[in-house]
Each structure stands twice: as structure tokens, then as C-alpha cells.
Design a protein around this motif. Structure first.
Motif, PDB file in Angstrom:
ATOM      1  N   MET A   1       0.849  -1.188   0.000  1.00 14.98           N
ATOM      2  CA  MET A   1       0.000   0.000   0.000  1.00 14.98           C
ATOM      3  C   MET A   1       0.891   1.247   0.000  1.00 14.98           C
ATOM      4  N   GLU A   2       0.644   2.102  -0.979  1.00 18.02           N
ATOM      5  CA  GLU A   2       1.438   3.334  -1.043  1.00 18.02           C
ATOM      6  C   GLU A   2       0.578   4.455  -0.457  1.00 18.02           C
ATOM      7  N   VAL A   3       1.140   5.232   0.476  1.00 18.54           N
ATOM      8  CA  VAL A   3       0.380   6.310   1.110  1.00 18.54           C
ATOM      9  C   VAL A   3       1.016   7.646   0.727  1.00 18.54           C
ATOM     10  N   LEU A   4       0.273   8.500   0.038  1.00 14.38           N
ATOM     11  CA  LEU A   4       0.784   9.811  -0.366  1.00 14.38           C
ATOM     12  C   LEU A   4       0.020  10.888   0.398  1.00 14.38           C
ATOM     13  N   ILE A   5       0.771  11.770   1.060  1.00 14.93           N
ATOM     14  CA  ILE A   5       0.134  12.809   1.884  1.00 14.93           C
ATOM     15  C   ILE A   5       0.372  14.170   1.223  1.00 14.93           C
ATOM     16  N   PHE A   6      -0.704  14.930   1.028  1.00 11.82           N
ATOM     17  CA  PHE A   6      -0.621  16.192   0.285  1.00 11.82           C
ATOM     18  C   PHE A   6      -0.953  17.381   1.179  1.00 11.82           C
ATOM     19  N   PRO A   7      -0.276  18.517   0.937  1.00 14.00           N
ATOM     20  CA  PRO A   7      -0.525  19.705   1.760  1.00 14.00           C
ATOM     21  C   PRO A   7      -1.842  20.405   1.413  1.00 14.00           C
ATOM     22  N   ASP A   8      -2.349  20.180   0.198  1.00 11.41           N
ATOM     23  CA  ASP A   8      -3.600  20.853  -0.192  1.00 11.41           C
ATOM     24  C   ASP A   8      -4.353  19.991  -1.205  1.00 11.41           C
ATOM     25  N   SER A   9      -5.647  20.324  -1.352  1.00  9.20           N
ATOM     26  CA  SER A   9      -6.455  19.460  -2.215  1.00  9.20           C
ATOM     27  C   SER A   9      -6.093  19.582  -3.691  1.00  9.20           C
ATOM     28  N   GLN A  10      -5.564  20.744  -4.104  1.00  7.36           N
ATOM     29  CA  GLN A  10      -5.205  20.880  -5.524  1.00  7.36           C
ATOM     30  C   GLN A  10      -4.124  19.876  -5.916  1.00  7.36           C
ATOM     31  N   SER A  11      -3.088  19.747  -5.071  1.00  5.52           N
ATOM     32  CA  SER A  11      -2.005  18.821  -5.434  1.00  5.52           C
ATOM     33  C   SER A  11      -2.496  17.376  -5.359  1.00  5.52           C
ATOM     34  N   LEU A  12      -3.385  17.104  -4.407  1.00  5.73           N
ATOM     35  CA  LEU A  12      -3.954  15.751  -4.313  1.00  5.73           C
ATOM     36  C   LEU A  12      -4.783  15.429  -5.571  1.00  5.73           C
ATOM     37  N   ASP A  13      -5.609  16.392  -5.978  1.00  7.05           N
ATOM     38  CA  ASP A  13      -6.452  16.176  -7.163  1.00  7.05           C
ATOM     39  C   ASP A  13      -5.595  15.983  -8.417  1.00  7.05           C
ATOM     40  N   ARG A  14      -4.524  16.793  -8.507  1.00  2.31           N
ATOM     41  CA  ARG A  14      -3.661  16.676  -9.694  1.00  2.31           C
ATOM     42  C   ARG A  14      -3.007  15.307  -9.762  1.00  2.31           C
ATOM     43  N   LYS A  15      -2.516  14.839  -8.605  1.00  7.66           N
ATOM     44  CA  LYS A  15      -1.834  13.538  -8.588  1.00  7.66           C
ATOM     45  C   LYS A  15      -2.820  12.409  -8.918  1.00  7.66           C
ATOM     46  N   SER A  16      -4.025  12.459  -8.342  1.00  6.12           N
ATOM     47  CA  SER A  16      -4.984  11.389  -8.649  1.00  6.12           C
ATOM     48  C   SER A  16      -5.351  11.445 -10.136  1.00  6.12           C
ATOM     49  N   ALA A  17      -5.479  12.662 -10.689  1.00  6.75           N
ATOM     50  CA  ALA A  17      -5.775  12.781 -12.124  1.00  6.75           C
ATOM     51  C   ALA A  17      -4.605  12.267 -12.962  1.00  6.75           C
ATOM     52  N   ASP A  18      -3.362  12.496 -12.487  1.00  9.84           N
ATOM     53  CA  ASP A  18      -2.187  11.974 -13.217  1.00  9.84           C
ATOM     54  C   ASP A  18      -2.273  10.447 -13.331  1.00  9.84           C
ATOM     55  N   LEU A  19      -2.684   9.813 -12.237  1.00 11.24           N
ATOM     56  CA  LEU A  19      -2.732   8.342 -12.240  1.00 11.24           C
ATOM     57  C   LEU A  19      -3.796   7.831 -13.215  1.00 11.24           C
ATOM     58  N   VAL A  20      -4.942   8.512 -13.224  1.00 10.35           N
ATOM     59  CA  VAL A  20      -5.996   8.109 -14.166  1.00 10.35           C
ATOM     60  C   VAL A  20      -5.541   8.398 -15.595  1.00 10.35           C
ATOM     61  N   GLU A  21      -4.938   9.572 -15.783  1.00 13.06           N
ATOM     62  CA  GLU A  21      -4.487   9.945 -17.135  1.00 13.06           C
ATOM     63  C   GLU A  21      -3.444   8.952 -17.657  1.00 13.06           C
ATOM     64  N   SER A  22      -2.470   8.582 -16.820  1.00 11.33           N
ATOM     65  CA  SER A  22      -1.462   7.600 -17.254  1.00 11.33           C
ATOM     66  C   SER A  22      -2.135   6.316 -17.725  1.00 11.33           C
ATOM     67  N   GLN A  23      -3.132   5.891 -16.937  1.00 12.62           N
ATOM     68  CA  GLN A  23      -3.821   4.652 -17.290  1.00 12.62           C
ATOM     69  C   GLN A  23      -4.508   4.770 -18.649  1.00 12.62           C
ATOM     70  N   ILE A  24      -5.286   5.859 -18.841  1.00 13.56           N
ATOM     71  CA  ILE A  24      -6.117   5.895 -20.057  1.00 13.56           C
ATOM     72  C   ILE A  24      -5.355   6.382 -21.286  1.00 13.56           C
ATOM     73  N   THR A  25      -4.179   6.972 -21.089  1.00 16.58           N
ATOM     74  CA  THR A  25      -3.396   7.308 -22.282  1.00 16.58           C
ATOM     75  C   THR A  25      -2.527   6.115 -22.693  1.00 16.58           C
ATOM     76  N   THR A  26      -2.160   5.293 -21.716  1.00 18.85           N
ATOM     77  CA  THR A  26      -1.378   4.092 -22.054  1.00 18.85           C
ATOM     78  C   THR A  26      -2.287   3.037 -22.684  1.00 18.85           C
ATOM     79  N   PHE A  27      -3.467   2.877 -22.103  1.00 18.88           N
ATOM     80  CA  PHE A  27      -4.452   1.928 -22.647  1.00 18.88           C
ATOM     81  C   PHE A  27      -5.740   2.710 -22.882  1.00 18.88           C
TER      82      PHE A  27
END
Ligand code: GLP
Length: 269
Positions: A1-27
Motif C-alpha cells: 500500500m502506497e500512502v501519499l500525503i498532500f498539503p492541499d487538495s489541488q495537489s492531491l487532485d492533480r496527482k490522482s488525475a495523473d494516475l488516471v491519465e497515465s492509465q487511459i493514455t497508455t491503454f
């Protein structure tokens, strides 16, 4: 389990969107599991923005939502289908025929589960599942003591969940006490899981999920069994974690690794 802690919601939202984007651009034909509630709203907003401003395409993506209330129609303002249309689907180029939400109005709700599981299987399984967590540790609507081996079925909501979700319903509106939800096994079968949680009211659930014993009493703790789960939380939700500093250190080490390896190296099917 990887735990990522963010100082604000913008950076958290960006990182979660990065993970989804990586998935759907790769496949491009990825199968994405989606959640409702307030937790993924920032992620969905960021995905909509990337679609509109950067052309991120969902044209071939298929989605399966975790859950739906029993007894309210698709077009009800509080249905999870309405939520998804409003916060994501109508702003992106997804084919609505490729989006799936359990049918809360089925004549026999008990038959809905197996049919939904079959649809997920026919789609090739879920590549990436987005989750939030309830204050009682539920994922989807898998309430405490849900079988860790459960699949999609009808569940009765706890009083706590009913209360937590009452903020979305007006006083005179019917609020369901039953829901159809993917099971814990359904969620664990996803190839990758990301869970987002923010705020102090999630701190107990986050502690039990990450550091508590593996127990059906905290359904989210089942994610300890999953090989590729990333937990994205803010400082408040992380406030009761014992090994908080360690998770932040791991995050830094991970960053160093990803500098050397492209993010798509981390996406597998
Ligand atoms: C709801 C949903 C879950 C969600 C959780 C947390 O009941 N069924 O999928 O993750 O509760 O909701 P929120 O993000 O609004 O706190």
C-alpha cells in the motif's frame, strides 16, 4: 500500500488525475471503476479540465461505478447515475453506452449483482478503481463486517452512513437504506486501486485502513491485500497515522525513482 500525503487538495487532485491519465493514455480502452461522494469531486473536475484544455480523451474508456441506491430511478437528483452525469460524463467525450452504474430500480435487486459482475468480466475486468472511504471504513457500500470475499450485491447501510449521506437529501426526500454495491472481492480484483480521502472526519478510517489489523470490521483494510493500491490523503486525514513520517519519506524516494523512469513504466495491465 502506497500512502501519499498532500498539503492541499489541488495537489492531491492533480496527482490522482495523473494516475488516471497515465492509465487511459497508455491503454485508451481502459476499464475504470468510479466512485461517488465528495471525495473524488476534485479528481473529476481536474479530468474534465484536462479533457477540455488538453484534449484528454475518454472516447474508448469503459466505466463501472461502485454502487447505486436501491429504490430511486436513474434520473433522480440523488442517484449515483445523476451524480456521474453531472460531475463527469457530460463534460467529457465518453460514450454513455460505455458507462455502467448498478440498476437500483431492478424488479428483483437480488439479481442485479451477478449481472453486473458478468458485465465487468465481459469488459475484461477493471484496470483502475477509484475509491473514497466512509467514516466507518466502508468502501463502495461495503459496510463493517462485509465479507472480504464479497461480490456485487444488495447491502443495508449502517445508521452512520445513512446519517453521513443525509446531507445530500432534503428533509422530505426519500433516502434509501439499501444499496447495490460491488463487493470487496470485486474491488480487490481491480488491477490498480486509488483511494482519495480528505478531512479530519476520515482520520480514524484512514488509520484503521492503513495501520489497523486486516478486518472485515474496517472493510477498507482489505486493501492491505491489494498489490497496487495508492492512498491519496491530506494532512488532516493522515493525522492519526503512526508512520506518517515514513510514508512521506517513501513518497520522496518514489519521486526520485519516477524522475528516472517515465510514469507509464508504472502502468501495467
Ligand atoms: C458513500 C459512497 C462511497 C464513498 C463514501 C464517502 O456512501 N458509497 O463510495 O466513498 O460514502 O463519501 P464522501 O466522499 O462524500 O465522504
Amino acid at each position: 500500500m502506497e500512502v501519499l500525503i498532500f498539503p492541499d487538495s489541488q495537489s492531491l487532485d492533480r496527482k490522482s488525475a495523473d494516475l488516471v491519465e497515465s492509465q487511459i493514455t497508455t491503454f485508451r480502452d481502459s476499464v475504470i471503476g468510479l466512485a461517488t461522494g465528495s471525495s473524488p469531486l476534485g479528481l473529476y473536475q481536474e479530468l474534465c479540465r484536462r479533457h477540455q484544455e488538453q484534449g484528454l480523451s475518454f472516447a474508448k474508456v469503459k466505466t463501472f461505478n461502485l454502487d447505486e441506491y436501491v429504490g430511486i430511478p436513474d434520473d433522480h437528483p440523488q442517484s449515483y447515475r445523476t451524480f456521474m452525469n453531472k460531475h463527469l460524463f457530460k463534460h467529457i467525450d465518453i460514450d454513455l453506452g460505455n458507462t455502467h452504474v448498478p440498476n437500483g430500480m431492478a424488479e428483483n435487486p437480488l439479481e442485479t449483482g451477478p449481472a453486473y459482475e458478468q458485465k465487468i468480466e465481459e469488459a475484461g475486468g477493471i484496470d483502475l478503481q477509484v475509491l473514497g472511504v466512509g467514516t466507518d471504513g466502508h468502501i463502495g457500500f461495503n459496510e463493517p463486517t462485509s465479507s472480504l470475499g464479497s461480490v456485487t450485491r444488495v447491502k443495508t447501510l449502517t445508521e452512520q452512513t445513512f446519517e453521513d449521506n443525509s446531507r445530500f437529501f432534503t428533509a422530505d426526500e426519500f433516502q434509501p437504506k439499501l444499496a447495490i454495491t460491488m463487493g470487496i472481492k470485486t474491488i480487490l480484483d481491480a488491477r490498480r486501486v486509488i483511494l482519495v480521502a480528505q478531512g479530519e472526519n476520515k482520520a480514524d478510517a484512514v488509520r484503521d485502513m492503513v495501520e489497523g489489523p486486516l478486518s472485515a470490521f474496517c472493510p477498507a483494510s482489505a486493501l492491505q491485500l491489494h498489490q497496487r493500491t495508492t492512498i491519496l490523503i491530506d494532512e488532516a486525514a493522515a493525522s492519526k497515522l503512526q508512520l506518517r513520517d515514513y510514508y512521506q519519506f517513501v513518497g520522496k524516494m518514489q519521486e526520485q525513482l519516477t524522475e528516472k523512469h517515465s510514469p507509464s513504466d508504472w502502468v501495467r495491465r
